[in-house]
Scaffold this motif. Structure first.
Motif, PDB file in Angstrom:
ATOM      1  N   GLU A 102       0.762  -1.007  -0.013  1.00 13.38           N
ATOM      2  CA  GLU A 102      -0.150  -0.315  -0.224  1.00 13.38           C
ATOM      3  C   GLU A 102       0.671   0.626   0.000  1.00 13.38           C
ATOM      4  OE1 GLU A 102       0.121  -2.734   2.148  1.00 13.38           O
ATOM      5  OE2 GLU A 102      -2.358  -3.442   2.159  1.00 13.38           O
ATOM      6  N   ARG A 106       0.466   4.315  -3.148  1.00 14.76           N
ATOM      7  CA  ARG A 106       0.548   5.205  -2.063  1.00 14.76           C
ATOM      8  C   ARG A 106       1.368   6.382  -2.920  1.00 14.76           C
ATOM      9  NH1 ARG A 106      -1.336   3.604   2.737  1.00 14.76           N
ATOM     10  NH2 ARG A 106       1.022   3.776   3.584  1.00 14.76           N
ATOM     11  N   ASN A 111      -4.787   3.619  -6.392  1.00 16.46           N
ATOM     12  CA  ASN A 111      -5.267   3.394  -6.065  1.00 16.46           C
ATOM     13  C   ASN A 111      -5.978   1.514  -6.404  1.00 16.46           C
ATOM     14  OD1 ASN A 111      -7.690   3.128  -8.161  1.00 16.46           O
ATOM     15  ND2 ASN A 111      -7.900   5.202  -8.031  1.00 16.46           N
ATOM     16  N   PHE A 112      -6.940   1.590  -5.772  1.00 15.98           N
ATOM     17  CA  PHE A 112      -7.540  -0.448  -5.630  1.00 15.98           C
ATOM     18  C   PHE A 112      -8.349  -0.523  -6.555  1.00 15.98           C
ATOM     19  CE2 PHE A 112      -6.002  -0.865  -1.085  1.00 15.98           C
ATOM     20  CZ  PHE A 112      -5.793  -1.769  -1.511  1.00 15.98           C
ATOM     21  N   LEU A 166     -11.847  -2.591   0.822  1.00 18.67           N
ATOM     22  CA  LEU A 166     -10.908  -2.060   0.271  1.00 18.67           C
ATOM     23  C   LEU A 166     -10.408  -1.042   1.112  1.00 18.67           C
ATOM     24  CD1 LEU A 166     -12.049  -2.033  -3.509  1.00 18.67           C
ATOM     25  CD2 LEU A 166     -10.532  -3.229  -2.367  1.00 18.67           C
ATOM     26  N   ASP A 167      -8.728  -0.804   1.160  1.00 20.21           N
ATOM     27  CA  ASP A 167      -8.418   0.237   1.932  1.00 20.21           C
ATOM     28  C   ASP A 167      -8.971   0.843   2.949  1.00 20.21           C
ATOM     29  OD1 ASP A 167      -6.586   1.766   2.514  1.00 20.21           O
ATOM     30  OD2 ASP A 167      -7.607   3.243   1.124  1.00 20.21           O
ATOM     31  N   LYS A 198      -9.942  -1.076   9.655  1.00 20.54           N
ATOM     32  CA  LYS A 198      -9.215  -0.437   9.220  1.00 20.54           C
ATOM     33  C   LYS A 198      -7.429  -0.369   8.575  1.00 20.54           C
ATOM     34  CE  LYS A 198     -11.680   3.373  11.180  1.00 20.54           C
ATOM     35  NZ  LYS A 198     -11.805   4.773  12.261  1.00 20.54           N
ATOM     36  N   SER A 201      -6.331  -3.544   4.032  1.00 25.13           N
ATOM     37  CA  SER A 201      -6.399  -3.106   3.276  1.00 25.13           C
ATOM     38  C   SER A 201      -7.506  -4.045   2.000  1.00 25.13           C
ATOM     39  CB  SER A 201      -5.141  -2.593   2.362  1.00 25.13           C
ATOM     40  OG  SER A 201      -4.841  -4.224   1.783  1.00 25.13           O
ATOM     41  N   TYR A 202      -7.218  -5.342   1.788  1.00 19.68           N
ATOM     42  CA  TYR A 202      -7.889  -5.815   0.747  1.00 19.68           C
ATOM     43  C   TYR A 202      -8.515  -7.144   1.345  1.00 19.68           C
ATOM     44  CZ  TYR A 202      -8.474  -8.311  -3.690  1.00 19.68           C
ATOM     45  OH  TYR A 202      -9.299  -8.936  -5.010  1.00 19.68           O
ATOM     46  N   LYS A 216      -2.430  -3.679   5.652  1.00 15.83           N
ATOM     47  CA  LYS A 216      -2.148  -2.279   5.183  1.00 15.83           C
ATOM     48  C   LYS A 216      -0.479  -2.566   5.998  1.00 15.83           C
ATOM     49  CE  LYS A 216      -6.285   0.783   4.952  1.00 15.83           C
ATOM     50  NZ  LYS A 216      -6.995   1.839   5.722  1.00 15.83           N
TER      51      LYS A 216
END
Length: 219
Positions: A102, A106, A111-112, A166-167, A198, A201-202, A216
């Motif tokens: 990730e 960034r 982005n995803f 997602l994210d 949170k 990420s996926y 993440k």
């Protein structure tokens, strides 16, 4: 009117020769510099056509200058790796051994949605099947699958699993498609030891009922 027609034909030939001189790469794979030069040449040509009162050489000279600059940069970049990286950029590894980086995403402002779209275009159903995914300077995603992923491609095709997270955000629309709720998802993740969504990420649920989860900033 005749002047405009003649200018258009002449500039068309000039631009065609220009792109031939700049190489086939201009058509197939535009880098940032290539893209900027292409826009500038197009703009100069339009201005020369729209203003017949302006001498034609005032449009042709800047186009010629851009050609010289581009050819010089191309020649120097062939001799210098650092300059080539500055001009064209460096490839960026987005996925390594089934894990998403990730931080690199960034950094590349990638982005995803972009990632999943390009993976689908290469018939990749599960990120866990990806050994490496490299974002090229041209914006293309090069994917090397694991042996397991290659074997799956040869088997009977199954539905593409929907991302459930997602994210760090729950995708409630995709949960609806599999008749599940956010509460169900949270409970299942807690069973697996994941309490904070949170930090994910996926997350997907594959056709075998197995969760694939990428946290993440694991790198």
């Amino acid at each position: 009117m005749a002047t405009v027609i003649l200018r258009t034909i002449f500039l068309y030939v000039i631009i065609l020769v220009t792109f031939r001189l700049m190489g086939k790469r201009e058509i197939g794979q535009l880098s940032v510099v290539d893209f900027v030069v292409s826009i500038m040449i197009a703009e100069l040509a339009v201005v020369s056509i729209e203003d017949p009162d302006k001498p034609l050489w005032m449009g042709i000279v800047p186009i010629g200058l851009l050609i010289v600059i581009q050819l010089l940069l191309a020649f120097v970049s062939l001799k210098s790796n650092p300059l080539r990286h500055i001009i064209d950029g460096r490839p960026a590894t987005i996925i390594k051994k089934g894990k998403i980086d990730e931080h690199e995403m960034r950094k590349q402002r990638y982005n995803f949605d972009d990632l999943l779209t390009q993976l689908r275009e290469q018939n990749v159903k599960n990120i866990s099947d990806v050994e490496f995914a490299v974002l090229e300077p041209t914006g293309n995603l090069s994917v090397l699958k694991t042996d397991q992923g290659n074997q799956k491609d040869q088997e009977k095709e199954e539905d593409m699993p929907f991302p459930l997270i997602l994210d760090g955000k729950v995708q409630e629309g995709n949960l609806d498609k599999i008749d599940k709720t956010p509460l169900w998802l949270r409970q299942e993740l807690r069973k697996l030891g994941f309490r904070d969504i949170k930090e994910i990420s996926y997350c997907i649920l594959d056709s075998h009922g197995t969760f694939y989860i990428d946290l993440k900033d694991e790198f």
